[in-house]
Design a protein around this motif. Structure first.
Motif, short mmCIF file in Angstrom:
data_model
loop_
_atom_site.label_atom_id
_atom_site.label_comp_id
_atom_site.label_asym_id
_atom_site.label_seq_id
_atom_site.Cartn_x
_atom_site.Cartn_y
_atom_site.Cartn_z
N GLY A 97 0.81 -0.90 -0.20
CA GLY A 97 -0.19 0.03 -0.20
C GLY A 97 0.72 1.36 0.07
O GLY A 97 2.18 1.24 -0.03
N SER A 98 0.14 2.23 -0.04
CA SER A 98 0.56 3.49 -0.01
C SER A 98 0.24 4.70 1.24
O SER A 98 -0.92 4.44 1.58
CB SER A 98 0.50 4.31 -1.47
OG SER A 98 0.83 3.59 -2.48
N LEU A 99 0.98 5.64 1.55
CA LEU A 99 0.64 6.55 2.43
C LEU A 99 1.51 8.00 2.18
O LEU A 99 2.66 7.87 1.49
CB LEU A 99 1.20 6.22 3.99
CG LEU A 99 0.34 5.26 4.80
CD1 LEU A 99 1.02 4.79 6.10
CD2 LEU A 99 -0.95 5.84 4.98
N ARG A 100 0.85 8.99 2.43
CA ARG A 100 1.73 10.40 2.34
C ARG A 100 1.81 10.98 3.75
O ARG A 100 0.74 11.15 4.18
CB ARG A 100 0.98 11.07 1.24
CG ARG A 100 2.04 12.35 0.83
CD ARG A 100 1.31 13.25 -0.01
NE ARG A 100 0.57 14.18 0.38
CZ ARG A 100 0.18 15.36 -0.37
NH1 ARG A 100 0.93 15.82 -1.47
NH2 ARG A 100 -0.73 16.18 0.31
N LEU A 101 2.98 11.26 3.93
CA LEU A 101 3.27 11.79 5.12
C LEU A 101 3.31 13.39 4.98
O LEU A 101 3.98 13.70 4.01
CB LEU A 101 4.45 11.33 6.15
CG LEU A 101 4.44 9.89 6.44
CD1 LEU A 101 5.76 9.78 7.09
CD2 LEU A 101 3.25 9.25 7.09
N SER A 102 2.88 14.21 5.82
CA SER A 102 3.16 15.83 5.76
C SER A 102 3.72 16.31 6.90
O SER A 102 3.42 15.57 8.04
CB SER A 102 1.65 16.39 5.54
OG SER A 102 1.26 15.88 4.21
N CYS A 103 4.56 17.19 6.93
CA CYS A 103 5.17 18.00 8.08
C CYS A 103 4.91 19.56 7.68
O CYS A 103 5.61 19.89 7.00
CB CYS A 103 6.63 17.36 8.08
SG CYS A 103 7.68 18.40 9.33
N ALA A 104 4.28 19.91 8.64
CA ALA A 104 3.92 21.43 8.66
C ALA A 104 4.79 22.06 9.49
O ALA A 104 5.07 21.78 10.66
CB ALA A 104 2.47 21.70 8.85
N ALA A 105 5.47 23.27 9.24
CA ALA A 105 6.65 23.91 9.76
C ALA A 105 5.80 25.20 10.28
O ALA A 105 5.24 25.94 9.43
CB ALA A 105 7.75 24.10 9.13
#
Length: 124
Positions: A16-24
């Motif tokens: 499967g797939s995932l997308r991680l985000s990191c907000a600064a």
């Protein structure tokens, strides 16, 4: 001071797939070299991927090369980690990190700021 907040982790099946985000927070995001690291239970934190301030170059651990893609949107103060073809061995807490110095992207000690981490679990 820069605060980093990761989102997007979860449970996914093998392949499967995932997308991680990191907000600064703050207005200095574009000055930061950004990296993703991960830490599995009982193991040391390890480098996953990094991206230069402009986004012009990216770097990957051999274990994720060809499956993961790091990108950034400086207008949104956000760095992403798109993960495809996930494997059980990708299971870990994933951390984003930022550094001003432009030192080695590979070592945790070079990074000035860290997020709290987001859990990624890949079931077999």
């Amino acid at each position: 001071q820069v605060q980093l907040v990761e989102t997007g982790g979860g449970l996914v099946q093998t392949g499967g797939s995932l997308r991680l985000s990191c907000a600064a927070s703050g207005r200095t995001f574009s000055s930061l070299l950004m990296g993703w690291f991960r830490q599995a239970p009982g193991k040391e934190r390890e480098f996953v991927a990094a991206i230069l301030r402009s986004g012009s170059r990216t770097y990957y651990a051999d274990s994720v090369k060809g499956r993961f893609t790091i990108s950034r949107d400086n207008a949104k103060n956000t760095v992403y980690l798109q993960m495809h073809s996930l494997k059980p061995e990708d299971t870990a807490v994933y951390y984003c990190a930022g550094q001003f110095s432009g030192g080695s992207f590979y070592y945790t000690a070079e990074y000035d700021y860290w997020g709290q981490g987001t859990q990624v679990t890949v079931s077999s």
